[in-house]
Design a protein around this motif. Sequence first.
Motif, PDB file in Angstrom:
ATOM      1  N   ALA A 155       5.214   6.003   4.203  1.00  0.00           N
ATOM      2  CA  ALA A 155       5.978   4.761   4.006  1.00  0.00           C
ATOM      3  C   ALA A 155       7.430   5.022   3.652  1.00  0.00           C
ATOM      4  CB  ALA A 155       5.318   3.897   2.930  1.00  0.00           C
ATOM      5  N   GLY A 156       7.702   6.077   2.897  1.00  0.00           N
ATOM      6  CA  GLY A 156       9.086   6.391   2.572  1.00  0.00           C
ATOM      7  C   GLY A 156       9.884   6.745   3.815  1.00  0.00           C
ATOM      8  N   THR A 157       9.268   7.511   4.694  1.00  0.00           N
ATOM      9  CA  THR A 157       9.906   7.876   5.958  1.00  0.00           C
ATOM     10  C   THR A 157      10.144   6.642   6.815  1.00  0.00           C
ATOM     11  OG1 THR A 157       8.971  10.103   5.910  1.00  0.00           O
ATOM     12  CG2 THR A 157       9.595   9.227   8.066  1.00  0.00           C
ATOM     13  N   VAL A 158       9.139   5.778   6.907  1.00  0.00           N
ATOM     14  CA  VAL A 158       9.311   4.534   7.662  1.00  0.00           C
ATOM     15  C   VAL A 158      10.478   3.740   7.104  1.00  0.00           C
ATOM     16  CG1 VAL A 158       8.261   2.302   8.202  1.00  0.00           C
ATOM     17  CG2 VAL A 158       6.911   4.403   8.432  1.00  0.00           C
ATOM     18  N   ALA A 159      10.593   3.672   5.781  1.00  0.00           N
ATOM     19  CA  ALA A 159      11.704   2.938   5.164  1.00  0.00           C
ATOM     20  C   ALA A 159      13.049   3.520   5.584  1.00  0.00           C
ATOM     21  CB  ALA A 159      11.566   2.942   3.646  1.00  0.00           C
ATOM     22  N   THR A 160      13.139   4.857   5.718  1.00  0.00           N
ATOM     23  CA  THR A 160      14.402   5.459   6.173  1.00  0.00           C
ATOM     24  C   THR A 160      14.693   5.058   7.614  1.00  0.00           C
ATOM     25  OG1 THR A 160      13.503   7.576   7.023  1.00  0.00           O
ATOM     26  CG2 THR A 160      14.007   7.450   4.656  1.00  0.00           C
ATOM     27  N   TRP A 161      13.643   4.982   8.445  1.00  0.00           N
ATOM     28  CA  TRP A 161      13.850   4.565   9.836  1.00  0.00           C
ATOM     29  C   TRP A 161      14.343   3.125   9.915  1.00  0.00           C
ATOM     30  CZ3 TRP A 161       8.530   6.489  12.131  1.00  0.00           C
ATOM     31  CH2 TRP A 161       8.502   7.893  12.097  1.00  0.00           C
ATOM     32  N   VAL A 162      13.697   2.252   9.170  1.00  0.00           N
ATOM     33  CA  VAL A 162      14.093   0.842   9.178  1.00  0.00           C
ATOM     34  C   VAL A 162      15.542   0.707   8.709  1.00  0.00           C
ATOM     35  CG1 VAL A 162      13.670  -1.425   8.147  1.00  0.00           C
ATOM     36  CG2 VAL A 162      11.737  -0.017   8.902  1.00  0.00           C
TER      37      VAL A 162
ATOM     38  N   MET B  35     -13.811  -7.896   2.619  1.00  0.00           N
ATOM     39  CA  MET B  35     -12.953  -6.722   2.498  1.00  0.00           C
ATOM     40  C   MET B  35     -11.995  -6.569   3.679  1.00  0.00           C
ATOM     41  SD  MET B  35     -11.909  -4.290   0.621  1.00  0.00           S
ATOM     42  CE  MET B  35     -13.145  -4.317  -0.690  1.00  0.00           C
ATOM     43  N   ALA B  36     -12.458  -6.750   4.884  1.00  0.00           N
ATOM     44  CA  ALA B  36     -11.579  -6.558   6.044  1.00  0.00           C
ATOM     45  C   ALA B  36     -10.400  -7.518   6.012  1.00  0.00           C
ATOM     46  CB  ALA B  36     -12.368  -6.723   7.336  1.00  0.00           C
ATOM     47  N   ARG B  37     -10.660  -8.790   5.736  1.00  0.00           N
ATOM     48  CA  ARG B  37      -9.572  -9.774   5.658  1.00  0.00           C
ATOM     49  C   ARG B  37      -8.593  -9.406   4.552  1.00  0.00           C
ATOM     50  NH1 ARG B  37      -8.356 -13.204   2.173  1.00  0.00           N
ATOM     51  NH2 ARG B  37     -10.355 -12.992   1.098  1.00  0.00           N
ATOM     52  N   LEU B  38      -9.128  -9.028   3.389  1.00  0.00           N
ATOM     53  CA  LEU B  38      -8.288  -8.675   2.259  1.00  0.00           C
ATOM     54  C   LEU B  38      -7.381  -7.491   2.586  1.00  0.00           C
ATOM     55  CD1 LEU B  38      -7.481  -8.912  -0.721  1.00  0.00           C
ATOM     56  CD2 LEU B  38      -9.478  -7.494  -1.288  1.00  0.00           C
ATOM     57  N   ARG B  39      -7.943  -6.484   3.208  1.00  0.00           N
ATOM     58  CA  ARG B  39      -7.162  -5.283   3.493  1.00  0.00           C
ATOM     59  C   ARG B  39      -6.125  -5.513   4.584  1.00  0.00           C
ATOM     60  NH1 ARG B  39      -9.792   0.414   3.334  1.00  0.00           N
ATOM     61  NH2 ARG B  39      -7.618   0.811   2.770  1.00  0.00           N
ATOM     62  N   ARG B  40      -6.418  -6.388   5.533  1.00  0.00           N
ATOM     63  CA  ARG B  40      -5.390  -6.743   6.517  1.00  0.00           C
ATOM     64  C   ARG B  40      -4.215  -7.431   5.829  1.00  0.00           C
ATOM     65  NH1 ARG B  40     -10.006  -8.003   9.828  1.00  0.00           N
ATOM     66  NH2 ARG B  40      -9.841 -10.214   9.248  1.00  0.00           N
ATOM     67  N   GLU B  41      -4.513  -8.341   4.893  1.00  0.00           N
ATOM     68  CA  GLU B  41      -3.454  -9.024   4.154  1.00  0.00           C
ATOM     69  C   GLU B  41      -2.645  -8.024   3.328  1.00  0.00           C
ATOM     70  OE1 GLU B  41      -5.441 -11.994   1.855  1.00  0.00           O
ATOM     71  OE2 GLU B  41      -5.779 -13.325   3.575  1.00  0.00           O
ATOM     72  N   GLU B  42      -3.336  -7.090   2.685  1.00  0.00           N
ATOM     73  CA  GLU B  42      -2.639  -6.081   1.882  1.00  0.00           C
ATOM     74  C   GLU B  42      -1.719  -5.229   2.754  1.00  0.00           C
ATOM     75  OE1 GLU B  42      -5.934  -5.394  -1.699  1.00  0.00           O
ATOM     76  OE2 GLU B  42      -5.919  -4.064   0.049  1.00  0.00           O
ATOM     77  N   GLN B  43      -2.194  -4.860   3.939  1.00  0.00           N
ATOM     78  CA  GLN B  43      -1.358  -4.018   4.800  1.00  0.00           C
ATOM     79  C   GLN B  43      -0.122  -4.765   5.280  1.00  0.00           C
ATOM     80  OE1 GLN B  43      -1.623  -0.340   6.055  1.00  0.00           O
ATOM     81  NE2 GLN B  43       0.350  -1.334   5.712  1.00  0.00           N
ATOM     82  N   ARG B  44      -0.259  -6.033   5.575  1.00  0.00           N
ATOM     83  CA  ARG B  44       0.918  -6.815   5.976  1.00  0.00           C
ATOM     84  C   ARG B  44       1.927  -6.889   4.834  1.00  0.00           C
ATOM     85  NH1 ARG B  44      -3.314 -10.156   8.376  1.00  0.00           N
ATOM     86  NH2 ARG B  44      -3.323  -9.798  10.642  1.00  0.00           N
ATOM     87  N   ALA B  45       1.446  -7.063   3.604  1.00  0.00           N
ATOM     88  CA  ALA B  45       2.344  -7.106   2.445  1.00  0.00           C
ATOM     89  C   ALA B  45       2.996  -5.748   2.226  1.00  0.00           C
ATOM     90  CB  ALA B  45       1.579  -7.536   1.197  1.00  0.00           C
ATOM     91  N   ALA B  46       2.230  -4.680   2.389  1.00  0.00           N
ATOM     92  CA  ALA B  46       2.773  -3.333   2.228  1.00  0.00           C
ATOM     93  C   ALA B  46       3.829  -3.042   3.290  1.00  0.00           C
ATOM     94  CB  ALA B  46       1.645  -2.302   2.302  1.00  0.00           C
ATOM     95  N   ALA B  47       3.567  -3.464   4.506  1.00  0.00           N
ATOM     96  CA  ALA B  47       4.539  -3.269   5.586  1.00  0.00           C
ATOM     97  C   ALA B  47       5.845  -3.988   5.270  1.00  0.00           C
ATOM     98  CB  ALA B  47       3.959  -3.761   6.903  1.00  0.00           C
ATOM     99  N   ALA B  48       5.734  -5.217   4.763  1.00  0.00           N
ATOM    100  CA  ALA B  48       6.933  -5.995   4.428  1.00  0.00           C
ATOM    101  C   ALA B  48       7.773  -5.291   3.368  1.00  0.00           C
ATOM    102  CB  ALA B  48       6.536  -7.387   3.959  1.00  0.00           C
ATOM    103  N   ALA B  49       7.127  -4.546   2.472  1.00  0.00           N
ATOM    104  CA  ALA B  49       7.848  -3.854   1.397  1.00  0.00           C
ATOM    105  C   ALA B  49       8.791  -2.790   1.934  1.00  0.00           C
ATOM    106  CB  ALA B  49       6.858  -3.225   0.415  1.00  0.00           C
ATOM    107  N   VAL B  50       8.509  -2.253   3.125  1.00  0.00           N
ATOM    108  CA  VAL B  50       9.397  -1.246   3.729  1.00  0.00           C
ATOM    109  C   VAL B  50      10.130  -1.795   4.947  1.00  0.00           C
ATOM    110  CG1 VAL B  50       8.123   0.734   2.838  1.00  0.00           C
ATOM    111  CG2 VAL B  50       7.491  -0.226   5.061  1.00  0.00           C
ATOM    112  N   GLY B  51      10.035  -3.108   5.161  1.00  0.00           N
ATOM    113  CA  GLY B  51      10.811  -3.738   6.218  1.00  0.00           C
ATOM    114  C   GLY B  51      10.145  -3.831   7.569  1.00  0.00           C
ATOM    115  N   VAL B  52       8.810  -3.690   7.616  1.00  0.00           N
ATOM    116  CA  VAL B  52       8.068  -3.772   8.882  1.00  0.00           C
ATOM    117  C   VAL B  52       7.348  -5.106   8.956  1.00  0.00           C
ATOM    118  CG1 VAL B  52       6.198  -2.768  10.254  1.00  0.00           C
ATOM    119  CG2 VAL B  52       7.795  -1.275   9.024  1.00  0.00           C
ATOM    120  N   SER B  53       7.497  -5.819  10.069  1.00  0.00           N
ATOM    121  CA  SER B  53       6.853  -7.127  10.224  1.00  0.00           C
ATOM    122  C   SER B  53       5.808  -7.160  11.332  1.00  0.00           C
ATOM    123  CB  SER B  53       7.907  -8.210  10.504  1.00  0.00           C
ATOM    124  OG  SER B  53       8.648  -7.902  11.680  1.00  0.00           O
TER     125      SER B  53
END
Length: 242
Positions: free
Chosen positions: A29-36, A63-81
């Motif tokens: 994720a840190g590397t992705v943040a540098t790319w963004v 669990m599957a729904r929850l983890r998809r939501e978590e991943q979208r939130a995590a992606a947003a934290a590094v600028g990925v939509s």
Amino acid sequence: MTTPPGSSTGIERALVVTAHPDDVDFGSAGTVATWVAAGVEVTYCICTSGDAGGFDSTPREEMARLRREEQRAAAAAVGVSDVRFLGHQDGRVVADIGLRRDIAKVIREVRPQRVLTHSPEINWSHLVVSHPDHRAVGEATLAAVYPDARNAFAFPELLEAGYEPWTVSQLWMSEAPEERINHAVDITDHIKAKLAALAAHRSQTAHRPDLPDAIEQHLARTAERHGMPGRLAEAFHVVDTS
């Protein structure tokens, strides 16, 4: 002149292919943040929805729904939509022709110059990162990068549906054995974003109050090994695939 491993010259789009929600955030994720931050458009392709994960009494059917939501939130934290899920079964991923086709389709859709995925090799010095799903996704992604996505005659049904061939220039692999590592990324300026991404995966990390410190210590050791004392780094096996 040979382009050095990890060069961002000509990189406009990158695709990250992982097995589970949270894999990218632990490893890259840190590397992705540098790319963004550099203006690269990044897409996540998650092969499962992480339905076999978790540590508490969350109902399995949630669990599957929850983890998809978590991943979208995590992606947003590094600028990925742009976050996509392939829906393969967590814990039972195999590098079969179906997974290769699914990943090749996403490559042809996104048309990235760079793809980041798991190493298909076993890391014997840190076995916990070599989950069978990780290695299967790494193997399938390698095959999707070469030859599947670039070969017009592979998966003719994709071509018939309008998905034109695409050649990826760089393949980055996380979790590779140390002897394979040939590129490290200084993520010191993006550590807050990485930790925020990890914190978004509450179903996996809420029971680990020590996690931020453990992550920073690991990143500091990685930076030290790769000639960046006092910094924080993520490391990869980078291959020219053009």
